[in-house]
Scaffold this active site. Structure first.
Site, PDB file in Angstrom:
ATOM      1  N   ASP A   1       2.255   6.431 -11.442  1.00  0.00           N
ATOM      2  CA  ASP A   1       2.268   6.821 -13.207  1.00  0.00           C
ATOM      3  C   ASP A   1       0.915   6.540 -13.393  1.00  0.00           C
ATOM      4  OD1 ASP A   1       3.149   6.236 -15.435  1.00  0.00           O
ATOM      5  OD2 ASP A   1       2.137   3.815 -15.919  1.00  0.00           O
TER       6      ASP A   1
ATOM      7  N   LEU B   1      -8.189  -7.339 -25.043  1.00  0.00           N
ATOM      8  CA  LEU B   1      -8.136  -5.857 -24.630  1.00  0.00           C
ATOM      9  C   LEU B   1      -7.440  -4.671 -24.853  1.00  0.00           C
ATOM     10  CD1 LEU B   1     -10.896  -6.226 -20.746  1.00  0.00           C
ATOM     11  CD2 LEU B   1     -10.891  -6.011 -23.214  1.00  0.00           C
TER      12      LEU B   1
ATOM     13  N   LYS C   1      -4.756  -9.869 -16.701  1.00  0.00           N
ATOM     14  CA  LYS C   1      -3.508  -9.450 -17.340  1.00  0.00           C
ATOM     15  C   LYS C   1      -1.789 -10.527 -17.030  1.00  0.00           C
ATOM     16  CE  LYS C   1      -0.580  -5.774 -16.003  1.00  0.00           C
ATOM     17  NZ  LYS C   1      -0.520  -4.477 -15.744  1.00  0.00           N
TER      18      LYS C   1
ATOM     19  N   VAL D   1      -3.765  -7.552 -21.545  1.00  0.00           N
ATOM     20  CA  VAL D   1      -4.455  -7.894 -20.566  1.00  0.00           C
ATOM     21  C   VAL D   1      -5.813  -8.648 -21.377  1.00  0.00           C
ATOM     22  CG1 VAL D   1      -6.528  -7.187 -19.473  1.00  0.00           C
ATOM     23  CG2 VAL D   1      -4.338  -5.687 -19.452  1.00  0.00           C
TER      24      VAL D   1
ATOM     25  N   GLY E   1       1.451  -2.116 -19.185  1.00  0.00           N
ATOM     26  CA  GLY E   1       2.402  -1.605 -18.859  1.00  0.00           C
ATOM     27  C   GLY E   1       3.662  -2.854 -19.453  1.00  0.00           C
ATOM     28  N   PHE E   2       3.040  -3.736 -19.763  1.00  0.00           N
ATOM     29  CA  PHE E   2       4.591  -4.986 -18.879  1.00  0.00           C
ATOM     30  C   PHE E   2       3.138  -6.182 -19.145  1.00  0.00           C
ATOM     31  CE2 PHE E   2       5.898  -2.120 -15.276  1.00  0.00           C
ATOM     32  CZ  PHE E   2       6.933  -1.506 -16.013  1.00  0.00           C
TER      33      PHE E   2
END
Ligand SMILES: *[C@@H]1O[C@H](CO)[C@@H](O)[C@H](O)[C@H]1NC(C)=O
Ligand SMILES: *[C@@H]1O[C@H](CO)[C@@H](O)[C@H](O)[C@H]1NC(C)=O
Ligand SMILES: *[C@@H]1O[C@H](CO)[C@@H](O)[C@H](O)[C@H]1NC(C)=O
Ligand SMILES: *[C@@H]1O[C@H](CO)[C@@H](O)[C@H](O)[C@H]1NC(C)=O
Length: 654
Positions: free
Chosen positions: A455, A330, A352, A338, A334-335
């Protein structure tokens, strides 16, 4: 014996050695006995009548044309010294001849043919050459040449019988030739030689300064060790040259001491090395233990919570995502990445996969599981479950069919064919803003413990089937421990450039107000349909959405910033209402982006404005410049001003 006590003893031992090695060559002869000869190097000198007869006083033979040397047996590396000695010169002729000298010599042996004017210091061959390698403080009783001082003078000689400096004793109380004891004290420190003398003993007050040398760098003349002692001579003029007592205290030149290096510095380095190694070893061991422990403890924490996210097995999630296949991808978060997945019961999920090699990935994983895992709000992306297995960190969310908000706001032409080609109309955008405001108000004020998201940005807002916005990606979220605290205390700057409040760079931490600032930027983005602009520098806002919208607000043209794709096909009456609404939201967005954090509204006030319960805050026509420290709020009476000056911290946005 424990390692520490062993180490302690070792250090003590070497400290003692260090001090012994560095410190003095010290000796004290209050008188001279025959067996003291073993401590001395005597060349043509003798111990007789409790004194060193530097030139022999054997009465049977002639004592004319003689020279002699008496030196301490151990040499030393000169740094500084003090010495006090008692000389007794009994002239046999008038005047007596020639004199006695205190010497520092590289070579202890007596030069041949050094009698007469040479004082046992040099001979005709070595005179004035570096081969002489000698420093002498001469106590001369006879003027042996026109260049020499008068009968009775003190001089300092280097490699020569000619003095660098000489001082007649005629005007002092010291009379070398009186046959009485003369006490002399010589000090050498900081490159200067002091010579003191006295006829009546060595008490400090009776001492008279006889000579002060110009600065002399003795380590220049003596690269190696030197011997200390006396020399004397007679010529056709004769005298008895006696040294009756001698005390010497010298400090060695430690810098040049090779023993010091081998015996002290080297072991120290080895000890330090071993210590560092052991420390590193234990720390690594401890760290590994912590790492092994951390996740099971999280597991306990999550399992014991009543609304716990489910723990999935890696196998279940592998199956759901088709082994994390590329087709199911998808997006990149950030880390981590997904993936879309379908569970056995046909339920759709988003998984994720936290990147393993990212150190921050583990932090993010923990942050998400511990913060969002215990939060429940209709505008927060729901964390359904998690998995920690075979070092895989996986987070399972509810699937958001419409994807993330940024795709719609900033869609590229290549994406026009996709689902994101849909243009969000004003009604949808307005409700998205309200959804996010509700989520943020819940985090700041509504849940048990205050949470800072840290964020907020368009790519972290997810849309469900009905375009209801949900705030996601809690990877940077932090819980503030006490309910009344407004900032979390870790000194780390996190967030996304363009969404970060100007003071972030100065206070170096997240606050409620920095979240509000990011929300303000998001509001402007949603209305304008453009990215916030990359703002790294604290004072250059020329490219930022905040700067540009504020400028148009000052010109009374704020509605012109609205995304051109939003059109109003309604009647004229509706259009006025539409423009009014947009202006209120934009002004609210600008108020949230006030450079002074204390002037930003709280999320509670934001909600009131969005719900039509209050009018937007009044903002200046021109964007105020950023001033730090911030002025106290002009309108937020009673609300806590959380900002305190903090240290400067490096930016580490992403
Ligand atoms: C001592 O030396 C001088 C000069 O060399 C010489 O004239 C004198 O005779 C010598 N005296 C004795 C006693 O040898
Ligand atoms: C020499 O004596 C002075 C004081 O008269 C003292 O400060 C210094 O430390 C002494 N130096 C040595 C090498 O003993
Ligand atoms: C030193 O003492 C001797 C013997 O007492 C004497 O002859 C001589 O004149 C004195 N010298 C000076 C400079 O006072
Ligand atoms: C003294 O002489 C040594 C040896 O030549 C030299 O290394 C040092 O710099 C000199 N010190 C001064 C103060 O000139």
């Amino acid at each position: 014996m424990s390692f520490m006590s062993l180490l302690y003893k070792y250090l003590l031992l070497f400290t003692i050695i260090a001090f012994t090695k560095v410190s003095c060559l010290y000796f004290n002869f209050s008188t001279f006995e025959p067996n003291d000869a073993t401590k001395l190097l005597l060349h043509n000198s003798y111990i007789q009548r409790e004194a060193i007869q530097v030139t022999p006083d054997n009465i049977k033979d002639s004592i004319s044309n003689l020279s002699g040397r008496a030196l301490y047996k151990d040499p030393f590396k000169i740094a500084s010294f003090n010495t006090t000695f008692v000389i007794n010169i009994t002239p046999e002729t008038s005047p007596g001849g020639e004199g006695i000298a205190f010497i520092l010599a590289s070579d202890p042996t007596l030069p041949e043919n050094s009698s007469g004017q040479w004082l046992g210091i040099v001979n005709a061959d070595t005179e004035g050459t570096s081969r002489a390698a000698i420093l002498a403080v001469e106590f001369d009783t006879r003027q042996s040449s026109t260049r020499d001082g008068p009968d009775g003078h003190v001089g300092i000689n280097i490699n020569s019988i000619s003095s660098l400096i000489q001082v007649p004793l005629i005007n002092t109380k010291v009379n070398l030739s009186s046959g009485k004891d003369v006490t002399i004290k010589i000090e050498y420190s900081n490159d200067v030689i002091f010579v003191f003398g006295s006829m009546s003993g060595n008490s400090q007050d009776s001492m008279e300064t006889l000579l002060v040398s110009p600065p002399l760098n003795l380590s220049y003349y003596f690269k190696q060790v030197v011997y200390v002692g006396f020399s004397a001579s007679t010529s056709t003029y004769t005298e008895l040259n006696c040294v009756k007592a001698w005390e010497f205290s010298g400090v060695e030149d430690s810098k040049k001491n090779k023993h010091l290096l081998v015996w002290i510095i080297l072991p120290m380095v080895i000890i330090l090395g071993v210590l560092v190694f052991l420390l590193a070893y234990f720390l690594t061991k401890k760290n590994t233990e912590i790492q092994e422990d951390t996740y099971p403890r999280i597991e306990d924490q999550i399992q014991h919570s009543s609304m716990a996210p489910k723990k999935y097995t890696l196998q279940e999630l592998m199956k759901a995502t088709g082994g994390f296949s590329h087709q199911n991808k998808l997006g990149e978060g950030g880390f981590g990445t997904v993936y879309k997945g379908t569970l056995g019961n046909k339920k759709e999920i988003a998984v994720k996969r936290v990147s393993k090699n990212s150190r921050q990935g583990k932090q993010e994983f923990m942050a998400e599981v511990t913060t969002i895992g215990s939060l429940h709000h209709k505008n927060l992306v729901k964390l359904i479950g998690w998995c920690y297995e075979s070092k895989e960190l996986l987070l399972v969310y509810e699937f958001m069919p419409k994807g993330s908000l940024d795709k719609y706001l900033f869609n590229q032409s290549s994406e026009l064919e996709s689902q994101y080609s849909k243009v969000l109309d004003w009604k949808t955008r307005n409700s998205v803003i309200l959804d996010v405001a509700q989520a943020l108000d819940y985090l700041h004020n509504g849940c048990e413990r205050r949470v800072l998201h840290r964020d907020i940005k368009a790519s972290n807002i997810m849309l469900d089937l009905d375009y209801v916005a949900k705030l996601g990606d809690f990877g940077l979220a932090r819980t503030v421990q006490k309910r009344n605290e407004t900032h979390h205390s870790t000194k780390e700057i996190a967030g996304t450039p363009g969404y970060m409040a100007p003071e972030t760079f100065l206070i170096g931490r997240a606050t409620v107000e920095t979240d509000v600032y990011a929300f303000g930027v998001l509001v402007l983005e949603v209305v304008c349909g453009r990215r916030p602009g990359n703002v790294f520098a604290q004072d250059d806002y020329k490219n930022s959405i905040v700067y540009q919208v504020w400028e148009l607000y000052g010109k009374g043209e704020i509605v012109s910033v609205v995304d051109k794709r939003i059109s109003c096909e309604e009647k004229e009456v509706e259009r006025v209402k539409w423009e009014e609404e947009i202006e209120i939201v934009l002004v609210l967005g600008l108020a949230c982006c006030h450079p002074n954090p204390n002037e930003r509204p709280s999320m509670k006030s934001v909600l009131m404005v969005l719900n039509g319960e209050a009018s937007p805050p009044i903002i200046p026509m021109e964007r105020p410049s950023f001033v730090w420290p911030a002025m106290p709020s002009s309108f937020k009476e009673g609300e806590d001003n959380s900002l305190i000056n903090g240290p400067f911290t490096q930016l580490s946005g992403r």
